[in-house]
Design an enzyme around this catalytic site. Sequence first.
Site, mmCIF file in Angstrom:
data_model
loop_
_atom_site.group_PDB
_atom_site.id
_atom_site.type_symbol
_atom_site.label_atom_id
_atom_site.label_comp_id
_atom_site.label_asym_id
_atom_site.label_seq_id
_atom_site.Cartn_x
_atom_site.Cartn_y
_atom_site.Cartn_z
ATOM 1 C CG HIS A 51 -2.278 -4.914 1.381
ATOM 2 N ND1 HIS A 51 -2.021 -3.573 1.278
ATOM 3 C CD2 HIS A 51 -3.392 -5.118 0.628
ATOM 4 C CE1 HIS A 51 -2.923 -2.993 0.491
ATOM 5 N NE2 HIS A 51 -3.770 -3.905 0.086
ATOM 6 C CG HIS A 111 4.827 1.492 -0.844
ATOM 7 N ND1 HIS A 111 4.368 1.595 -2.132
ATOM 8 C CD2 HIS A 111 3.731 1.497 -0.042
ATOM 9 C CE1 HIS A 111 3.054 1.683 -2.122
ATOM 10 N NE2 HIS A 111 2.639 1.632 -0.866
ATOM 11 C CG ASP A 147 0.512 -0.365 7.040
ATOM 12 O OD1 ASP A 147 0.731 -0.832 5.909
ATOM 13 O OD2 ASP A 147 -0.626 -0.073 7.459
#
Length: 447
Positions: A286, A325, A381
């Site tokens: 995460h 994702h 990210d």
Amino acid sequence: MSSETETQPDVAQDGHHGERRDTLTVTDNRTGKQYDVEIDDGTVRSIDFRQIKVSDDDFGLMTYDPAYLNTASCRSAITFLDGEAGVLEYRGYPIEQLAENSSYLEVAYLLVHGDLPTQAELDEWTHQVTIHTFVHENVKSFMQGFRHDAHPMGMLLGSVGALSTFYPDANEIDDPENRYIQTIRLIAKMPTLAAFAFRHSNGQPYVYPDNDLWYPGNFLNMLYKMTELKYEPDPRLERALDILFILHADHEQNCSTSAVRQVGSSRVDPYSAVAAGVGALYGPLHGGANEAVLRMLHRIERKENIPDFVAGVKEGKERLMGFGHRVYKNYDPRARIIKQAADDVFEVTGKNPLLDIALELERIALEDDYFIERKLYPNVDFYSGLIYEALGMPVSMFPVMFAIPRTSGWIAQWLEMVQDKEQKIARPRQIYTGQRGREYVPVGQRG
Ligand code: SDX
């Protein structure tokens, strides 16, 4: 609700309904009984399946959905995602427009209140956040208790939870004014706690907030001010940081937001609920992924090592961190914007040499069937860590950089949950796989 039907549903011979009804007709082949279950907003209520039984003492059917791959936990009006199209909207506003035109504090207001503020509302909101940036002096001695090499995310986790002990009235969650001041305090104090953790890691004195500075600039001040009388942040870095904060502010029912909602459903104070969100975000799958991406790029080290690394991913020996994702099966719209923001930062700091490795890794992955078949694209990210590293932050600070802006999303979702009449304490059921009815054996008689 739904009902048990004894007769065949009105399905004509050609398979079409006499009249179209938003229901699901379910046949339990164990009993031959049929049930009509209402379809509402593209969902069926799990509880409607409890009536499907094989006998009167049967508990009834439950739905089983490990990791909630296909379960809606709430109704929310805060963030809209379209994973296939790569669309992200906060309260209906496209993320691209907000990143280009708004500021993080204005976006935080939007998430919490539901509409963009007037100038007067924005000025008051900004004033309230600005005058609540300080934390109780005891937090400094609390922070001193951490080891010199404590991970900043662990320090943030502990200090956010500890804030609940400084505001014992925060558990009066039915009081709108109380909810509002805790909302302001959490948004205002997260950068201060984060900066204190950073300074503690460096063995440097803590820097107090400078209320003359803008939210991102004040954060840079608390991170980097040394002996100068007044820290003057570079406006280009401030703006880049503000855009990053906007992009990370909310993302509907992700793991950490679900943690905030689940913990908050016990009617605990919002500091304890947000601490649960920090804990969930800490994980490498995460918010910890931005840290894992940089460690991965450093391990790859040179472009010529990329093919071997990608081979390792395909063999299951590696995971391409920053890719993939649960919702986006297309390019994460935030990754695209971050990539643009990186250029602005590198104008000031000089280009991060790892950028070339990241760009080549992305190019190879986007052409490779393994990633195409699995719809693995860069997510939020993948590029953010390159910016944080260029700003002089250690990789351990990267998840903290995610937690600061996500606080406005967490608190907006918490506010929505505590006022949702459909919600109650979250308590899932289970499929029991253990043994039953075992007789206790004294320790001396155990084999
Ligand atoms: C965030 O939910 C959110 O909205 C989160 C977030 C937010 O704003 O809150 O967007 C922020 O957390 C972004 C994600 C950051 N995490 C990473 O970058 C870590 C690497 N990514 C993965 O671990 C993964 O893609 C997840 C965790 C993001 C999603 O996992 P899923 O949806 O459970 O998918 P999966 O693990 O079941 O993978 C499906 C397939 C598998 O292959 P098979 O076993 O079917 O052959 O894709 C493969 C996985 O092995 N796969 C990957 C991969 N991600 C998935 N293979 C290599 N590298 C990857 N990154």
